[in-house]
Scaffold this motif. Structure first.
Motif, short mmCIF file in Angstrom:
data_model
loop_
_atom_site.label_atom_id
_atom_site.label_comp_id
_atom_site.label_asym_id
_atom_site.label_seq_id
_atom_site.Cartn_x
_atom_site.Cartn_y
_atom_site.Cartn_z
N ARG A 17 -34.00 14.84 -18.13
CA ARG A 17 -32.55 14.74 -17.97
C ARG A 17 -31.85 14.79 -19.32
O ARG A 17 -32.16 14.01 -20.22
CB ARG A 17 -32.19 13.44 -17.25
N LEU A 19 -28.13 14.57 -21.13
CA LEU A 19 -26.71 14.22 -20.98
C LEU A 19 -25.98 14.67 -22.23
O LEU A 19 -26.31 14.25 -23.33
CB LEU A 19 -26.55 12.70 -20.78
N ALA A 26 -23.77 20.89 -23.05
CA ALA A 26 -24.49 20.95 -21.77
C ALA A 26 -24.88 22.41 -21.50
O ALA A 26 -26.00 22.69 -21.07
CB ALA A 26 -23.61 20.41 -20.64
N HIS A 38 -32.58 18.81 -16.10
CA HIS A 38 -31.39 18.52 -15.31
C HIS A 38 -30.30 18.17 -16.33
O HIS A 38 -30.42 17.20 -17.06
CB HIS A 38 -31.68 17.33 -14.39
N GLU A 40 -26.38 17.33 -17.49
CA GLU A 40 -25.08 16.83 -17.07
C GLU A 40 -24.18 16.72 -18.28
O GLU A 40 -24.67 16.53 -19.40
CB GLU A 40 -25.21 15.44 -16.44
N SER A 41 -22.88 16.78 -18.05
CA SER A 41 -21.94 16.58 -19.14
C SER A 41 -21.12 15.32 -18.85
O SER A 41 -20.67 15.11 -17.73
CB SER A 41 -21.01 17.79 -19.27
N LYS A 61 -25.57 7.47 -15.97
CA LYS A 61 -26.16 8.72 -16.49
C LYS A 61 -26.91 8.46 -17.80
O LYS A 61 -27.98 9.02 -18.02
CB LYS A 61 -25.07 9.76 -16.72
N ASP B 222 -27.87 7.00 -9.40
CA ASP B 222 -26.65 7.77 -9.68
C ASP B 222 -25.43 6.87 -9.62
O ASP B 222 -24.50 7.01 -10.41
CB ASP B 222 -26.50 8.91 -8.67
#
Lengths: 293, 441
Positions: A17, A19, A26, A38, A40-41, A61, B222
């Motif tokens: 992951r 971030l 990202a 994976h 994410e921003s 996150k 999450d």
């Protein structure tokens, strides 16, 4: 039992992951990591990264991230330290391979010689808006590949291959942008905030004025009147702002000096036509050339 | 051109120049000119190539991971902790003479009340923070208070916190603001109003600050889920006396949070605080002293919802915040009054609620409205003890922040029942010097 569930959840979630504090990083991480990661921003292109809340969703996150990629140089000073302290994630603390600060891997511009808050929102480590020079994107891509390989050695070959492929495509694209943008050398522009120093340096533009009287201080009627007076001697071709900056001041000035008010993309998704990283610079060059006609 | 050829150039020049002074033929001069031009071209090309190599070397040095930025210089101050000083001061006007700090129906701690009338300094806060090493983070906050022309120094939060525990755990130790409730962990300069809600004043003596350890765990989910537990010394109100060998208070708390789209974010929390006060003193305006021994339990439910268009807080945003506190106390209460001393059994049931909304309607300008309500139902045969009563208050504030480092605030409090029973107006400044502190949600 709770711990057992946690362990099950942790093993089921083998995907790496990433971030990113800003959407542009990202997009770079996605280019390098592909399906293995994976991404994410923490922010969208419509959000000003100076003014982000250390929201519960960001803590969640950060808790699960294997790699954090942030502009650094104080851009996220109002929220990132809280995320790092409260999320309980040892792997993404500064100094760990899981913490990548872009300001540490690209040459910084506008490192101030005098640090005083009366000068506005000054960043002691230099201007943090490094993503507007595509050569910096290449540097960050290479560093992300190194970090991903260190965190996930099993995927090292994949990251290396994808990074080499991206680097080739990106360098060819830079050559094309530089060729197209050649007429922009020496062209004068007005910018809203100090967000474009790296673009200005890359394309040889001349940033003649900022709408903000001091970095971070919003323009007022008085400061705009002074600016208009100063611009009488100049012929700027465009008034440039970011997607999250208010349009009022640039539209007002545009109406008086005739130069168009442009929203230049700084990340995929910040304008409609800037769909990916390549699209961002396609758009920047296209919009500036159009304004320069 | 090789190095040997390059070295021969000055020699060649030395030979050529005297020769040229003798030879007057135009052809010779022309030949020399051509030779010199050729040499100049070669040198220019070499210098250009060298410049390119230097540039490339500089760029790759700058791009090398971990290399310090050009401006970083070795100096002893580079390791200094982040430091900030927060200046706070105010002007206050009350409809009634000061001195009324009682909240009817509540046995209160020493920090409650509206403070002095007229011009005064509020707490000056000096904060230091830094990573101690790769395992620990340290924070120290020192408060300077001006009271009756004397300066009091108080240690506020002074704690260490782990940075590298596995699986989402964090341990904090030292003196800190308890993790219960939403507002309890916020320093006074981060409050949205000049004062704390009545419920916090009445039941937590404005804020629960105590010495102890706190364990936190963030779930790998999450949706944000945080669980925490504390063991505290038990000096901080509503505790008192550091009972049970200095393990007099404990708490459990949980927080849940998430977002709806880009524009909405929320957090809800639930906390339970249990303390065993020994000799906890409360005084009232009549000069009575109450000393409580027994148990004090509290439940706090809190909810915060924030909205900003597209999640961009700079232009406009709304913060909606509400907390409910319920406390029950069981034990014995001693009244020490000018008329003598009495001891009776005591059972107190108290409730407090506040709800507030703060709206940033344009950059730098915010307006806020807060409603407070506290009420109690106490049972004791002590003479003079207020059995049950309620207070309500409404507050209205407007503040202006030129930058995030400066804030000016105007606030009006209107008491809608209860013995303070009067209005207050405050004009306040909050100035932050030094490092930019990050704010919790």
């Amino acid at each position: 039992m709770v711990l057992g569930l946690v362990l099950v959840a942790a093993t089921a979630d083998a995907e790496l992951r990433v971030l990113a504090c800003e959407p542009v990083w990202a997009a770079v991480a996605k280019e390098i990591g592909g399906e293995r990661v994976h991404v994410e921003s923490a922010t969208t292109p419509q959000q000003d990264p100076h003014y982000i809340q250390a929201r519960p969703s960001l803590l969640a996150k950060t808790r699960r991230a294997d790699l954090l990629v942030c502009s650094g140089a104080g851009l996220e000073v109002g929220w990132l330290p809280v995320l790092l302290r409260q999320a309980g994630n040892a792997g993404v603390q500064p100094g760990q391979p899981g913490f990548l600060e872009v300001a540490k891997v690209v040459p910084m511009l506008e490192v101030p010689t005098r640090i005083d808050r009366s000068l506005g929102d000054i960043h002691p480590d230099g201007n943090p808006h490094t993503e507007t020079d595509p050569r910096n994107i290449a540097r960050v891509a290479a560093e992300i590949a190194t970090r991903l390989a260190a965190i996930d050695p099993a995927g090292a070959d994949v990251y290396r291959k994808r990074a080499a492929d991206f680097d080739g495509r990106w360098r060819r694209a830079i050559a094309v942008w530089e060729e197209h943008a050649a007429p922009l050398r020496g062209v004068e522009i007005v910018t809203h905030h100090v967000s474009w120093a790296y673009l200005v340096q890359w394309l040889g533009l001349v940033d003649v004025a900022h709408l903000e009287p001091k970095p971070g201080i919003p323009p007022s009627a008085g400061s705009l009147a002074t600016l208009l007076e100063e611009l009488k001697q100049r012929r700027p071709k465009a008034i440039v702002r970011l997607a999250y900056e208010p349009e009022r001041a640039s539209v007002w000035l545009s109406g008086r000096i005739g130069a168009p008010a442009l929203v230049l993309p700084h990340a995929p998704g910040s304008t409609e036509r800037a769909k990916d990283l390549f699209g961002v610079f396609d758009e920047i060059v296209r919009l500036l050339l159009e304004a320069n006609l | 051109m090789t190095r040997a050829q390059a070295r021969s150039v000055p020699l060649l020049l030395a030979l050529c120049i005297p020769a040229a002074s003798f030879a007057v033929s135009d052809a010779d001069v022309e030949a020399l000119r051509r030779e010199l031009a050729a040499m100049r071209d070669t040198y220019e090309a070499r210098i250009g190539a060298l410049e390119a190599r230097v540039e490339a070397a500089e760029a790759s040095a700058a791009a090398r991971p971990g290399s310090p930025p050009a401006a970083a210089q070795a100096s002893s101050s580079a390791f200094n902790p982040a430091m900030s000083v927060i200046l706070q001061g105010r002007a206050a006007g009350f409809g009634r003479p000061e001195g009324h700090r009682d909240i009817p129906g509540f046995l209160i701690g020493g920090e409650t009340g509206v403070g002095p009338e007229g011009l005064s300094l509020s707490e000056t806060e000096i904060d230091f923070s830094a990573n101690v090493d790769d395992l620990f983070y340290g924070f120290a906050s020192i408060a300077l208070n001006q009271e009756n022309a004397e300066t009091e120094i108080e240690l506020e939060e002074v704690y260490l916190q782990t940075l590298a525990l596995p699986e989402g755990f964090t341990l904090k130790g030292g003196q800190f603001l308890s993790g219960i409730g939403y507002l309890n962990t916020k320093h006074s300069h981060a409050w949205d109003f000049v004062d704390t809600p009545l419920a916090y004043e009445a039941m937590l003596n404005t804020q629960l600050l105590d010495t102890g350890v706190q364990l936190n765990w963030v779930a790998p989910t999450d949706t944000y889920l945080q669980l925490g537990a504390e063991i505290l010394r038990g000096e901080g109100f509503p505790g008192g006396g550091g009972a049970h060998d200095g393990l007099g208070s404990g708490s459990l708390f949980g927080k849940l949070g998430g977002e709806v789209g880009d524009s909405h974010t929320w957090q809800a929390g639930l906390a339970w605080l249990r303390t065993r006060p020994r000799g906890r003193e409360s005084s009232d305006a009549l000069g009575n002293l109450y000393v409580f021994d027994g148990s004090s339990d509290m439940l706090i439910a809190d909810f915060v919802w924030k909205w900003a268009p597209d999640g961009n807080y700079r232009e406009r945003n709304v913060i909606l915040q509400a907390e409910y506190l319920h406390r029950w106390e069981d034990g014995s209460l001693e009244l020490i009054s000018p008329n003598g001393s009495f001891v009776e059994a005591y059972r107190g049931d108290q409730d407090g609620f506040y709800g507030q909304v703060v709206y940033q309607f344009m950059p730098r300008w915010r307006a806020g409205l807060r409603y407070d309500h506290v009420w109690s139902d106490n049972r004791s045969d002590l003479p003079g003890l207020p059995r049950g009563d309620a207070s309500q208050r409404a507050s209205l504030m407007v503040d202006f922040s030129h930058t995030e480092f400066s804030r000016l605030r105007l606030q009006w409090n209107h008491d809608m029942g209860g013995i303070r029973g009067d209005d207050a107006v405050f004009l306040q400044y909050i100035m932050s010097l030094g490092s930019h502190g990050a704010h919790t949600f």
